[in-house]
Motif scaffolding. Structure first.
Motif, PDB file in Angstrom:
ATOM      1  N   PRO A   1       0.804  -1.227   0.000  1.00 22.31           N
ATOM      2  CA  PRO A   1       0.000   0.000   0.000  1.00 22.31           C
ATOM      3  C   PRO A   1       0.837   1.278   0.000  1.00 22.31           C
ATOM      4  O   PRO A   1       0.374   2.315  -0.457  1.00 22.31           O
ATOM      5  CB  PRO A   1      -0.805  -0.091   1.300  1.00 22.31           C
ATOM      6  N   ILE A   2       2.076   1.212   0.483  1.00 21.67           N
ATOM      7  CA  ILE A   2       2.870   2.428   0.617  1.00 21.67           C
ATOM      8  C   ILE A   2       3.241   3.002  -0.747  1.00 21.67           C
ATOM      9  O   ILE A   2       3.287   4.210  -0.932  1.00 21.67           O
ATOM     10  CB  ILE A   2       4.137   2.155   1.460  1.00 21.67           C
ATOM     11  N   GLY A   3       3.467   2.131  -1.727  1.00 25.83           N
ATOM     12  CA  GLY A   3       3.964   2.606  -3.012  1.00 25.83           C
ATOM     13  C   GLY A   3       2.934   2.650  -4.116  1.00 25.83           C
ATOM     14  O   GLY A   3       3.293   2.749  -5.289  1.00 25.83           O
ATOM     15  N   VAL A   4       1.648   2.586  -3.773  1.00 31.70           N
ATOM     16  CA  VAL A   4       0.602   2.571  -4.801  1.00 31.70           C
ATOM     17  C   VAL A   4      -0.402   3.695  -4.561  1.00 31.70           C
ATOM     18  O   VAL A   4      -0.786   3.966  -3.425  1.00 31.70           O
ATOM     19  CB  VAL A   4      -0.148   1.219  -4.801  1.00 31.70           C
ATOM     20  N   GLN A   5      -0.795   4.354  -5.622  1.00 31.33           N
ATOM     21  CA  GLN A   5      -1.874   5.341  -5.538  1.00 31.33           C
ATOM     22  C   GLN A   5      -2.911   4.997  -6.601  1.00 31.33           C
ATOM     23  O   GLN A   5      -2.668   5.140  -7.792  1.00 31.33           O
ATOM     24  CB  GLN A   5      -1.326   6.751  -5.751  1.00 31.33           C
ATOM     25  N   TYR A   6      -4.060   4.532  -6.146  1.00 26.83           N
ATOM     26  CA  TYR A   6      -5.120   4.080  -7.050  1.00 26.83           C
ATOM     27  C   TYR A   6      -6.182   5.163  -7.191  1.00 26.83           C
ATOM     28  O   TYR A   6      -6.608   5.745  -6.189  1.00 26.83           O
ATOM     29  CB  TYR A   6      -5.750   2.807  -6.487  1.00 26.83           C
ATOM     30  N   THR A   7      -6.602   5.411  -8.411  1.00 22.00           N
ATOM     31  CA  THR A   7      -7.683   6.378  -8.638  1.00 22.00           C
ATOM     32  C   THR A   7      -8.686   5.825  -9.636  1.00 22.00           C
ATOM     33  O   THR A   7      -8.313   5.438 -10.745  1.00 22.00           O
ATOM     34  CB  THR A   7      -7.138   7.703  -9.208  1.00 22.00           C
ATOM     35  N   ALA A   8      -9.944   5.790  -9.238  1.00 20.85           N
ATOM     36  CA  ALA A   8     -11.017   5.457 -10.177  1.00 20.85           C
ATOM     37  C   ALA A   8     -11.655   6.777 -10.614  1.00 20.85           C
ATOM     38  O   ALA A   8     -12.136   7.535  -9.777  1.00 20.85           O
ATOM     39  CB  ALA A   8     -12.040   4.554  -9.508  1.00 20.85           C
ATOM     40  N   PHE A   9     -11.628   7.054 -11.900  1.00 22.45           N
ATOM     41  CA  PHE A   9     -12.270   8.258 -12.400  1.00 22.45           C
ATOM     42  C   PHE A   9     -13.704   7.917 -12.804  1.00 22.45           C
ATOM     43  O   PHE A   9     -13.930   7.145 -13.730  1.00 22.45           O
ATOM     44  CB  PHE A   9     -11.482   8.841 -13.578  1.00 22.45           C
ATOM     45  N   LYS A  10     -14.625   8.487 -12.041  1.00 21.65           N
ATOM     46  CA  LYS A  10     -16.048   8.233 -12.295  1.00 21.65           C
ATOM     47  C   LYS A  10     -16.602   9.348 -13.169  1.00 21.65           C
ATOM     48  O   LYS A  10     -15.876  10.239 -13.592  1.00 21.65           O
ATOM     49  CB  LYS A  10     -16.804   8.216 -10.961  1.00 21.65           C
ATOM     50  N   LYS A  11     -17.903   9.304 -13.360  1.00 30.74           N
ATOM     51  CA  LYS A  11     -18.599  10.412 -14.009  1.00 30.74           C
ATOM     52  C   LYS A  11     -18.162  11.695 -13.306  1.00 30.74           C
ATOM     53  O   LYS A  11     -18.194  11.770 -12.071  1.00 30.74           O
ATOM     54  CB  LYS A  11     -20.114  10.187 -13.830  1.00 30.74           C
ATOM     55  N   PRO A  12     -17.739  12.712 -14.053  1.00 32.41           N
ATOM     56  CA  PRO A  12     -17.190  13.908 -13.408  1.00 32.41           C
ATOM     57  C   PRO A  12     -18.202  14.585 -12.484  1.00 32.41           C
ATOM     58  O   PRO A  12     -19.399  14.624 -12.782  1.00 32.41           O
ATOM     59  CB  PRO A  12     -16.853  14.831 -14.585  1.00 32.41           C
ATOM     60  N   THR A  13     -17.702  15.115 -11.358  1.00 32.40           N
ATOM     61  CA  THR A  13     -18.549  15.894 -10.456  1.00 32.40           C
ATOM     62  C   THR A  13     -18.748  17.288 -11.037  1.00 32.40           C
ATOM     63  O   THR A  13     -18.074  17.686 -11.991  1.00 32.40           O
ATOM     64  CB  THR A  13     -17.867  16.041  -9.087  1.00 32.40           C
ATOM     65  N   LYS A  14     -19.646  18.024 -10.412  1.00 31.81           N
ATOM     66  CA  LYS A  14     -19.863  19.419 -10.829  1.00 31.81           C
ATOM     67  C   LYS A  14     -18.566  20.207 -10.769  1.00 31.81           C
ATOM     68  O   LYS A  14     -18.243  20.973 -11.665  1.00 31.81           O
ATOM     69  CB  LYS A  14     -20.893  20.083  -9.899  1.00 31.81           C
ATOM     70  N   GLN A  15     -17.834  19.997  -9.674  1.00 31.66           N
ATOM     71  CA  GLN A  15     -16.574  20.732  -9.503  1.00 31.66           C
ATOM     72  C   GLN A  15     -15.587  20.369 -10.614  1.00 31.66           C
ATOM     73  O   GLN A  15     -14.924  21.236 -11.175  1.00 31.66           O
ATOM     74  CB  GLN A  15     -15.969  20.396  -8.133  1.00 31.66           C
ATOM     75  N   GLU A  16     -15.529  19.076 -10.925  1.00 28.14           N
ATOM     76  CA  GLU A  16     -14.598  18.644 -11.967  1.00 28.14           C
ATOM     77  C   GLU A  16     -15.005  19.210 -13.329  1.00 28.14           C
ATOM     78  O   GLU A  16     -14.163  19.618 -14.133  1.00 28.14           O
ATOM     79  CB  GLU A  16     -14.524  17.114 -12.005  1.00 28.14           C
ATOM     80  N   LEU A  17     -16.311  19.238 -13.586  1.00 22.61           N
ATOM     81  CA  LEU A  17     -16.793  19.763 -14.866  1.00 22.61           C
ATOM     82  C   LEU A  17     -16.529  21.260 -15.009  1.00 22.61           C
ATOM     83  O   LEU A  17     -16.441  21.784 -16.117  1.00 22.61           O
ATOM     84  CB  LEU A  17     -18.280  19.477 -15.036  1.00 22.61           C
ATOM     85  N   ALA A  18     -16.392  21.932 -13.868  1.00 23.72           N
ATOM     86  CA  ALA A  18     -16.122  23.373 -13.913  1.00 23.72           C
ATOM     87  C   ALA A  18     -14.682  23.653 -14.321  1.00 23.72           C
ATOM     88  O   ALA A  18     -14.313  24.793 -14.604  1.00 23.72           O
ATOM     89  CB  ALA A  18     -16.420  23.996 -12.551  1.00 23.72           C
ATOM     90  N   HIS A  19     -13.841  22.609 -14.318  1.00 20.61           N
ATOM     91  CA  HIS A  19     -12.444  22.757 -14.729  1.00 20.61           C
ATOM     92  C   HIS A  19     -12.236  22.113 -16.098  1.00 20.61           C
ATOM     93  O   HIS A  19     -13.076  21.379 -16.601  1.00 20.61           O
ATOM     94  CB  HIS A  19     -11.517  22.075 -13.722  1.00 20.61           C
ATOM     95  N   ASP A  20     -11.069  22.351 -16.638  1.00 21.53           N
ATOM     96  CA  ASP A  20     -10.637  21.651 -17.847  1.00 21.53           C
ATOM     97  C   ASP A  20     -10.626  20.141 -17.580  1.00 21.53           C
ATOM     98  O   ASP A  20     -10.392  19.699 -16.455  1.00 21.53           O
ATOM     99  CB  ASP A  20      -9.230  22.145 -18.204  1.00 21.53           C
ATOM    100  N   PHE A  21     -10.828  19.333 -18.642  1.00 23.20           N
ATOM    101  CA  PHE A  21     -10.951  17.879 -18.414  1.00 23.20           C
ATOM    102  C   PHE A  21      -9.679  17.248 -17.847  1.00 23.20           C
ATOM    103  O   PHE A  21      -9.734  16.175 -17.246  1.00 23.20           O
ATOM    104  CB  PHE A  21     -11.392  17.164 -19.709  1.00 23.20           C
ATOM    105  N   LEU A  22      -8.534  17.901 -18.048  1.00 22.53           N
ATOM    106  CA  LEU A  22      -7.290  17.324 -17.524  1.00 22.53           C
ATOM    107  C   LEU A  22      -6.992  17.724 -16.079  1.00 22.53           C
ATOM    108  O   LEU A  22      -6.055  17.209 -15.468  1.00 22.53           O
ATOM    109  CB  LEU A  22      -6.106  17.732 -18.419  1.00 22.53           C
ATOM    110  N   TRP A  23      -7.830  18.589 -15.514  1.00 19.99           N
ATOM    111  CA  TRP A  23      -7.563  19.077 -14.155  1.00 19.99           C
ATOM    112  C   TRP A  23      -7.580  17.953 -13.134  1.00 19.99           C
ATOM    113  O   TRP A  23      -6.634  17.764 -12.360  1.00 19.99           O
ATOM    114  CB  TRP A  23      -8.612  20.146 -13.782  1.00 19.99           C
ATOM    115  N   ARG A  24      -8.636  17.152 -13.154  1.00 17.63           N
ATOM    116  CA  ARG A  24      -8.730  16.092 -12.147  1.00 17.63           C
ATOM    117  C   ARG A  24      -7.672  15.016 -12.379  1.00 17.63           C
ATOM    118  O   ARG A  24      -7.253  14.331 -11.456  1.00 17.63           O
ATOM    119  CB  ARG A  24     -10.129  15.472 -12.124  1.00 17.63           C
TER     120      ARG A  24
END
Lengths: 280, 280
Positions: A91-114
């Motif tokens: 767990p120390i050396g891994v960073q997992y991210t699931a990108f779901k349907k964008p949130t309102k906040q994410e949609l307010a930014h450029d698509f590469l922001w998140r």
């Protein structure tokens, strides 16, 4: 092995026709003398050791990190790869991210922001379960933004990935390739097991009507965003064991080429040992 | 097991004298008929299954999550527990955070700011490798802030943890208890292995001069912040196998009590199966 999984699965430059890629193929999978498939074993300890060295290197100022990017149709196995392949790292050396349907906040930014917010730090293996590519896949298939907008994104993604690569990130992009029929079987299997009903989403059936549109959108991605610094691999994924083994091999080859080493600080061992003498 | 690890390792209310806690003890560890220690096995699959159900529950709106907080002297095994115990869970349901020496940005905020930012989301097992307690441990031992300030933090930590608990977080706080001599042996072992030199920090030797101050600071923590909603467990940690097994058991008991279930959405199975009929 002498052969390289990265060579075997690498998408060649130029137009891509996914009909030419067999989702049930097993390139480089070992067979015994009578031609029967051998059990596929990922050497988890070896992988974990490579990852620990990458992490160790970063504690002495090393800047290198790895980004494993997973894309594929629903049920292609992004979660399975995360559990069975990425799970071999600590767990120390891994960073997992699931990108779901964008949130309102994410949609307010450029698509590469998140996306940029979740780039792995030095020494870490980042895993993207879906990614920036959703913005030229589901977004293109359902015309969530006009073509004049999504069509510019291939170039912007390439520029973004080139920047990542230039600042120490080795990018491994995997398209988990399954057949239409395999997806059907996997959805039916979810229906057959009450403990898997929570994973079932009827929208996944709706999306099957757009299968050929998704295939075309993936073909565009595999052609437009297949660069030297961030190449695409098509991983045949009808066979789950092969899929996991192949991605384990891609990561092994990638980490072996990086060849991270434990830092060797110049310690005055005698003096330090003396300082640790028990009190008398 | 009938006995409860949480009962066996729970710190009783009232003043704490760590001299009364044997770091080499093995409460509840199984022995065979001749009194010899049996091999300690963590049932990784069972733990992973419980965690998956906690995650599944959250996808249907469940709010519960678990926070495993690890504290202990240098070499006590915070990293080892993360690797061997937390590593049994899949990457999807774990959020690991190592709290290092605070950055400038972190110091510009209240001490709980960076902690609050890393509280696990619903369905996730959060792991704190060091924590808010550093602000009443190293900070107290080295008087990094005046006593008038650090002395208020016990109450603020209790209020913070009560709020977390009230919003769905089950908190499991473990003090990994090792002896002064065990720490010496582990530091010497690092010196003996060139591949571990990168972990060696001479400051760890300097800190040994403050051992009794740290013990006093830990005793204060174990007394002042030992609440019903966020209890402390003292985990004897001279024996690494016992330490890992005991924390696995604490997590197992905690998750079994939460008893998370797979959501059972009301699916119209016949209609869904029909929609998945193969095209003809």
């Amino acid at each position: 092995m002498a052969d390289s999984m990265r060579t075997a699965l690498r998408v060649p430059d130029g137009p891509v026709n996914l009909a030419g890629y067999d989702p049930a193929a097993r390139p480089l999978a070992p067979v015994n003398k009578s031609g029967k498939a051998k059990k596929l074993r990922t050497d988890a300890e070896h992988l974990a050791g490579l990852q620990e060295r990458l992490w160790a290197e970063s504690t002495a100022g090393g800047n290198r990190r790895v980004l494993l990017l997973l894309q594929g149709m629903d049920t292609a196995g992004k979660g399975g790869v995360t559990e069975h392949v990425v799970g071999t790292f600590g767990p120390i050396g891994v960073q997992y991210t699931a990108f779901k349907k964008p949130t309102k906040q994410e949609l307010a930014h450029d698509f590469l922001w998140r996306i940029g917010n979740r780039v792995p730090p030095p020494g870490v293996i980042g895993v993207f379960d879906r990614s920036q590519y959703e913005d030229v896949l589901v977004v293109r298939v359902h015309e969530l933004v006009p073509e004049s907008e999504w069509s510019t994104r291939y170039g912007r993604i390439n520029a973004f990935e080139a920047e990542l690569a230039g600042s120490g990130t080795t990018i491994v992009k995997c398209f988990l390739h399954i057949s239409y029929e395999t997806q059907r079987e996997r959805l039916l299997a979810r229906l057959a097991d009450p403990d898997k009903h929570w994973k079932f989403n009827e929208a996944d059936i709706d999306e099957r009507a757009f299968w050929t549109d998704y295939v075309a959108a993936y073909e565009a991605v595999l052609e437009e965003c297949n660069t030297t610094v961030a190449p695409w691999y098509v991983v045949p994924s009808d066979d789950k064991a092969y899929r996991n083994w192949a991605i384990g091999a891609l990561l092994r080859e990638t980490l072996e080429e990086l060849d991270p080493r434990y830092p060797q600080p110049d310690l005055d061992l005698d003096r330090l040992r003396e300082r640790l003498e028990p009190p008398h």
